[in-house]
Write an enzyme that holds these catalytic residues in place. Structure first.
Site, short mmCIF file in Angstrom:
data_model
loop_
_atom_site.label_atom_id
_atom_site.label_comp_id
_atom_site.label_asym_id
_atom_site.label_seq_id
_atom_site.Cartn_x
_atom_site.Cartn_y
_atom_site.Cartn_z
N ASN A 162 -2.71 6.64 -1.78
CA ASN A 162 -3.10 6.07 -0.63
C ASN A 162 -2.46 7.70 0.17
O ASN A 162 -2.69 8.21 1.37
CB ASN A 162 -2.35 5.15 0.32
N SER A 196 1.13 -1.45 0.13
CA SER A 196 -0.16 -0.30 -0.15
C SER A 196 0.77 0.80 0.27
O SER A 196 0.03 2.25 -0.01
CB SER A 196 -0.74 0.16 1.21
N HIS A 240 -0.36 -1.79 -7.32
CA HIS A 240 -1.75 -1.93 -6.36
C HIS A 240 -2.70 -1.82 -6.24
O HIS A 240 -3.38 -0.82 -7.45
CB HIS A 240 -1.32 -0.49 -5.75
N GLU A 266 -2.52 0.96 -9.60
CA GLU A 266 -1.35 2.00 -9.42
C GLU A 266 0.13 1.28 -10.00
O GLU A 266 0.11 0.32 -8.87
CB GLU A 266 -1.16 2.86 -8.32
#
Ligand code: CAA
Length: 284
Positions: free
Chosen positions: A190, A119, A140, A152
């Site tokens: 994130n 993450s 991701h 991602e």
């Protein structure tokens, strides 16, 4: 390179979601976890999703049988040895990930690309531990994987263009939109999402409003599909805390300081949906 077979190491919510979309797209998938009960739980989730899709008429029973036929499972990492790509989806702990990548390097032939679903940890650091830094990349995914359209793709400092191209190609095969991000803590989503979720925990801690009202406010006032505290529970408060702590350390900026409310949920073992309790109760 024509991709036919991929491995997914870790059969939790994210791993089973990745295995599901890959099997649906016609790829051969090997799903591996440490214990049979973890593998079984991941497979049950996929079967439940496919059964739901059959009952909604989105797929046929034959489609489901084909998807199941594309899937094999194991509790031995050695069974990942003939995959063109292995996606690691183990616990969000940097030391564990480094150990796993070193082991995968011993198991897989040099051509195999190793991807991490971290993450936000450094791809370069994980890649360095693998012994094949040019063949390591971040991929991701987002929870719930069958629904969320983004992946991602994050190169480390030594990741080759060929490796990035393979990751992008796999995203296309499995029907996801890939966005390439430079390596930085939390990448794009994130980096923006975790401070927002952590702030919702701070607001709760400060008594700004109840958990229900904080969530309702963001749904009605900002058109969020889900409130921030429910999203903490969906992502996993344990995962979120680890990411928030990593951001706090990496950026050295007090804005990333993890909220006490979040820490207390984790200390109590209330990780969210997966444990039945978090900011909300999922046992009823
Ligand atoms: N698995 C598979 N399908 C699912 C699902 C799951 N876990 N949850 C919901 N769905 C499907 C439903 O079956 C339904 O499908 P149909 O349209 O075919 O009927 C569809 O999604 C909508 O579901 P619902 O009507 O039940 O509920 P909803 O409208 O509230 O949508 C949601 C659910 C899509 C999860 C929505 O709440 C949402 O978008 N939430 C935000 C999710 C998000 O932000 N995820 C990113 C988290 S960050 C992250 O993952 C990265 C990280 O590193 C921490």
């Amino acid at each position: 390179m024509a991709i036919k077979k991929i491995g997914v190491l870790g059969a939790g919510a994210m791993g089973s979601g990745i295995a599901q979309v890959a099997a649906q797209s016609g790829l051969q998938v090997v799903l591996v976890d440490l214990e049979q009960r973890f593998v079984d739980r991941g497979v049950q989730t996929m079967l439940k999703n496919w059964d739901k899709d059959v009952s909604k008429g989105k797929i046929s029973a034959e489609d489901k049988a084909r998807f199941v036929g594309n899937l094999t499972t194991s509790t031995q990492n050695i069974d990942l040895k003939d995959c063109e790509l292995v996606i690691e989806v183990v616990v969000e702990n940097l030391d564990v990930k480094k150990r796993v990548f070193a082991e995968l390097n011993d198991i897989c032939p040099p051509r195999t690309v190793l991807a991490t679903n971290t993450s936000g940890f450094s791809i370069t650091e994980i890649a360095a531990a693998s012994g094949r830094p040019d063949r390591v990349v971040g991929m991701h995914f987002f929870n719930p994987v069958p629904v969320m359209r983004l992946v991602e793709v994050i190169p480390g400092t030594e990741t080759s263009d060929e490796t990035v191209a393979l990751a992008m190609e796999v995203c296309q095969i499995i029907g996801k939109t890939a966005i390439k991000a430079k390596e930085a803590p939390g990448f794009i989503v994130n980096r923006l999402l975790v401070p927002y979720l952590n702030d919702a925990c701070h607001a709760l801690q400060e008594g700004v409003a109840s958990a229900e009202d904080i969530d309702q406010a963001m749904k009605l006032g900002a058109n969020m599909p889900i409130g921030p505290l429910a999203l903490c529970d969906l992502v996993g408060n344990d995962v979120l805390l680890m990411v928030a702590e990593y951001f706090y350390k990496e950026f050295g900026d007090p804005k990333f300081r993890p909220s006490l409310a979040l820490k207390q949920k984790v200390r109590a073992g209330h990780f969210g949906v997966k444990t039945g309790k978090g900011f909300f109760d999922y046992t009823r």
